[in-house]
Scaffold this active site. Sequence first.
Site, PDB file in Angstrom:
ATOM      1  N   ASP A   1      64.527  95.701  69.685  1.00 11.72           N
ATOM      2  CA  ASP A   1      65.425  96.295  70.683  1.00 11.72           C
ATOM      3  C   ASP A   1      66.510  95.295  71.090  1.00 11.72           C
ATOM      4  O   ASP A   1      66.192  94.194  71.540  1.00 11.72           O
ATOM      5  CB  ASP A   1      64.581  96.697  71.910  1.00 11.72           C
ATOM      6  CG  ASP A   1      65.343  97.562  72.887  1.00 11.72           C
ATOM      7  OD1 ASP A   1      66.554  97.772  72.683  1.00 11.72           O
ATOM      8  OD2 ASP A   1      64.729  98.020  73.863  1.00 11.72           O
TER       9      ASP A   1
ATOM     10  N   HIS B   1      68.288 108.182  68.482  1.00 12.45           N
ATOM     11  CA  HIS B   1      68.604 107.468  69.730  1.00 12.45           C
ATOM     12  C   HIS B   1      69.866 106.621  69.553  1.00 12.45           C
ATOM     13  O   HIS B   1      70.768 106.651  70.388  1.00 12.45           O
ATOM     14  CB  HIS B   1      67.419 106.583  70.124  1.00 12.45           C
ATOM     15  CG  HIS B   1      67.694 105.686  71.295  1.00 12.45           C
ATOM     16  ND1 HIS B   1      67.906 106.169  72.569  1.00 12.45           N
ATOM     17  CD2 HIS B   1      67.826 104.332  71.392  1.00 12.45           C
ATOM     18  CE1 HIS B   1      68.143 105.155  73.397  1.00 12.45           C
ATOM     19  NE2 HIS B   1      68.102 104.032  72.704  1.00 12.45           N
TER      20      HIS B   1
END
Length: 327
Positions: A156, A229
């Site tokens: 991330d 996403h």
Amino acid sequence: DQGSSWDRVPIDAQSINAPLSRAAVFLVVTVNDTPAALAKACDALSSVGDLLKDVGFRDLTAHLSCVVGIGSDLWKRLGIAKRPAELKPFAAIQGAKHNAPATAGDVLFHIRADRADLVFEFERVLLDKLGDAVQVEDEVSGFRYFDARDLLGFVDGTANPDGSDLPAATQVGSEDPAFCGGSYVVVQKYLHDLTAWGQVPVEQQEKIIGRTKLDNVELDDDAWAQKTHKTLATIVDEKGVEHDILRDNMPFGRPGQQEFGTYFIGYSRRLWVTEKMLQRLFIGEPVGKYDRLLDFSTAKTGCTFFVPTRAMLGNLPQLATALAKKA
Ligand code: HEM
């Protein structure tokens, strides 16, 4: 080169560019509703730089830093005539299936260091200074998880802007001269259903995120029925210009309580960019085709703040003195 000199700054107040750290605390407080509380809070906020030195000097290699963000309502209470052009409270979003709530918060402290004990100690000293002037609304201790992965197992932070792209994406410029160098920051605390996520085959997980899980390679989802996403979070304006934000998400949790989360934090030069991302994630693009990451992640908090420059924050003592006279 400016990038590497930032990396070497050992103690840094208001540096949103502080390097990603091993530990972080996200502390959100509200300031009590009296002039005395307001004056005390202003005084504490303006002394953050000194407190950082007190704690950070004990191990310069741990790079202790703290960013202070001020919410829309508190800005109003401070009575400063000018306000950052886009500053407003977090707008709750109600999607067909998932919602992003707005929760209370006057001040955000984003505390980072490579040692959890320094983060802890700074937070302790800071809260001591704030004393009875504030209520703690939310407090999350995040940690680096392996190679910067979230608890869903994906790396991330990869697509963050870097180098010379960083200030352009994160710092207010000539469009709002009085607040040049400041930044808008949005935070949300998410809790994950890791049991449900664990039942999703990895190939399907990758189609939700838009990257491969093990080696973190970006996938092309143009031909897919539902956007990933990463694609929903990509904002391109009508002129074809892409607008980035700087994320420094951190995992947190208590396995004994079955609590597994991601604390989302996004800094941006333009608040509308982060807001548009949230709209696309929760409402969907096209409408209804929302971010399937949300089927496994529930937003529990939502707040927006403006991060003034170090100089602006340093001017708060005058304000504190004026407020104290009124108290
Ligand atoms: C990308 C995780 C919430 C904005 C990513 C990536 C992961 C991820 C794994 C791909 C790697 C990367 O580029 O960093 C999560 C998790 C979240 C979350 C676990 C919360 C549960 C959000 C929210 C926003 C956001 C709320 C914005 C409001 C972005 C952006 C990208 C991204 C801008 C990069 C897109 C690109 O240009 O490729 N996120 N995210 N994320 N996310 Fe999130």
